[in-house]
Enzyme design. Sequence first.
Site, PDB file in Angstrom:
ATOM      1  CE  LYS A 265      10.528   6.854   6.048  1.00  0.00           C
ATOM      2  NZ  LYS A 265       9.636   7.738   6.755  1.00  0.00           N
TER       3      LYS A 265
ATOM      4  CB  CYS B  20       5.315  50.132  -7.197  1.00  0.00           C
ATOM      5  SG  CYS B  20       4.724  50.006  -5.507  1.00  0.00           S
TER       6      CYS B  20
ATOM      7  CD  GLU C 123      -2.316  -1.184   2.902  1.00  0.00           C
ATOM      8  OE1 GLU C 123      -2.160  -0.200   3.664  1.00  0.00           O
ATOM      9  OE2 GLU C 123      -2.996  -2.177   3.197  1.00  0.00           O
TER      10      GLU C 123
ATOM     11  CG  ASP D  48       4.408  12.292   5.055  1.00  0.00           C
ATOM     12  OD1 ASP D  48       4.357  11.947   6.253  1.00  0.00           O
ATOM     13  OD2 ASP D  48       5.278  13.046   4.604  1.00  0.00           O
TER      14      ASP D  48
ATOM     15  CB  CYS E  58       1.926  47.833  -6.376  1.00  0.00           C
ATOM     16  SG  CYS E  58       3.274  46.636  -6.494  1.00  0.00           S
TER      17      CYS E  58
ATOM     18  CE  LYS F 179       5.692   4.982   6.798  1.00  0.00           C
ATOM     19  NZ  LYS F 179       5.390   6.358   7.181  1.00  0.00           N
TER      20      LYS F 179
ATOM     21  CE1 TYR G 146      -2.992   2.533   8.724  1.00  0.00           C
ATOM     22  CE2 TYR G 146      -3.260   4.388   7.232  1.00  0.00           C
ATOM     23  CZ  TYR G 146      -2.820   3.872   8.431  1.00  0.00           C
ATOM     24  OH  TYR G 146      -2.233   4.700   9.341  1.00  0.00           O
TER      25      TYR G 146
ATOM     26  CB  CYS H  86       6.967  48.135  -2.983  1.00  0.00           C
ATOM     27  SG  CYS H  86       6.499  46.963  -4.274  1.00  0.00           S
TER      28      CYS H  86
ATOM     29  CB  CYS I 230       3.715  46.724  -1.536  1.00  0.00           C
ATOM     30  SG  CYS I 230       3.245  48.032  -2.686  1.00  0.00           S
TER      31      CYS I 230
END
Length: 672
Positions: A321, A418, A117, A121, A437, A119, A231, A415, A431
């Site tokens: 893994k 601009c 299956e 995360d 901008c 794995k 699972y 900024c 900004c």
Amino acid sequence: MKEITREEAEKRIKWLRDEIRRHNYLYYVLNKPEISDEEYDKLMDELRELEEKFPELITPDSPTQRIGAEPSKEFRSIKHLKPMLSLDTARNEEEVRAFHKRIVKELGVANVDYVAEPKLDGLSVEVIYENGKYVLGSTRGDGIEGEDVTENIKTIRSVPLVLRSDEIKIPKKIAVRGEVIMHIKDFEEFNKELIERGEEPLANPRNAAAGSLRRLDPRETAERPLDIFFYEIMHYEGDDLKIETHWEALSILKKLGLKINPLVRKCESIDEAIEYHNEMEKKREKLEYEIDGVVIKVNKMEYQEKLGSKTRSPRWAIAYKFPPRKEETEIVDIVVGVGRTGILTPVALLKPVDVKGVTVSRATLHNEDYVRQNDIRKGDWVRVARAGDVIPEVVEVIKEKRTGKEEEFSMPDKCPVCGSHVIKEGAYYRCTAGLSCPAQLKRSIEHFASKNAMDIEGLGGKTVDLLVENELIKGISDIYKLKKEDLLSLPRFAEKSAENLINAIEKSKKKGLARLIYALGIPNVGEHTARLLAKKFGSLDKLMKATETDLMAIREIGPETARSIVNFFKEKKNLEEIEELKKFGIEMEYERKKGKLEGKVFVFTGALKNFTREEAKEIVEAEGGTASNTVSRNVDYVVVGEKPGGKYAKAKELGIKIINEDEFIKMLGMKE
Ligand code: IVH
């Protein structure tokens, strides 16, 4: 809705709940939806409305009751029925073969079969059902005790509140284990929202899933797009069911309506399991969620029992893994980007490096604090990691490689695009120039035109840049002022492409209110919230007049979102743009989707197989039609069941279309 008696409501509610559960199953478990989101929403709306009218008919397992529990002060601790074990890991083929060798030796057999299956995360949880009803959900914690997150897990739409019983007898009690995950796309979206709100972005989808699940206020969990795959069956109390293999256990989970991963595979040998690992490693990039390896499990329960467990891990399973997706490279420069809402983000420009098949040349550094805390400098050697499609990240600085020439970074006080004044909000710099901008304007236009917003094909990043730089667009509404000749004056356009874009712009005017609200780019308003707002308020004008209290009356809208909506419609510039959009005839009203039987009149006669007469009438009304008791020339269809009465003869006489029950079901688009 017309007047309805309590008895009728009770029947209709039952029908709606069963129907909604069936569609959940089709959507989440079988991945074969039969209806659109709008149609699904319609069923939910009707159920909600009926339950509001008859609150005594509300039950905790109703699909409407996923959200609503009060926030808690802390999570109660829960002892798991059985320890929730972890897994031993293998990092290469050799270690997997050693695992297999040990197993065949201990069992004294020539071969064993496995189930392999992905794995996932995410975050491991235990979910318990009693007599088919969802009763408890908890986190893994230390494996022995976890936290009671029942109300939070309940908000995950792929967790059924009631198990299915059509293929299998419902167990008296069943405890199952699964992984709560956040999809990569949702994670990126979520991180973007966090940044817009001035909060810390999260490092990866797993942290986002864990943080979301452990909100003390379940309403906040409900706002997060979480998903689950089951699972393991950890405990099963029921008669006459002997589960002989893990493969069978997975099939039982599926039959009960619990979502299992579609990529699970039965492997006849360890070679097949290794092959599976290699396949998944390639496939990993294309998956919508993160996996960090595959889990290989002995299939036969009898063998699993014989092999037993160590304190923390079973001896019949192993996590094989994938190698980490991390590479070393050098930071050539640190530049500052400006996003749609004006937030300044430091970005590391890297000496291009191949991280497991993808060339990485930029990595986000999030904000000034992130750069400080990790002491990241221009010229540093760093390790960059890539998780799925997630923007690459600098995970660590290799300080041993410093030469002393590295340069510390500090945020600019103007900024970079601009030159306007920059203010600090929490960890972020913003900004203050808004749409004047160019960077903010470009990204706002790009968002407005994007696929899930106004869907203007051909108006992507590069074209937007050109249009803004050539001053053809100074605000969102200028999109609608564009003429073919304007486009032809630009390098990217030829006759046909210019025409296509003009057509796409024209077409976008009728995309509907929900998309428009999303397209406006109101902070904290994603697609889902935009749809809710469109439905609730019906027009942009009404939404613009809404107060924070009006907005918060909507269940899924919290104070922060409410505030940002109200503030957005206070801005003079935004109001001016909306006024302009109105002039161009952009659709600003919510059009309720028409039912499948809109305007049609039905008469039922004879006994129906699938519904009572009353249910059939309610369905007709829910789909926008009318059910009548008498046959007249106004009637469009007469639905004939078994042993029809005089109405059938009358219909024939008047030449009215006569259909049977199956044809009626077909008209509804239901497959029974
Ligand atoms: S089986 C006794 N199957 O991996 C059975 N675990 O590193 C133990 N995980 O804590 C778990 N996908 O959270 C199993 N398909 C899968 C899994 C899986 C992810 C997680 C689980 C566990 C961790 C161990």
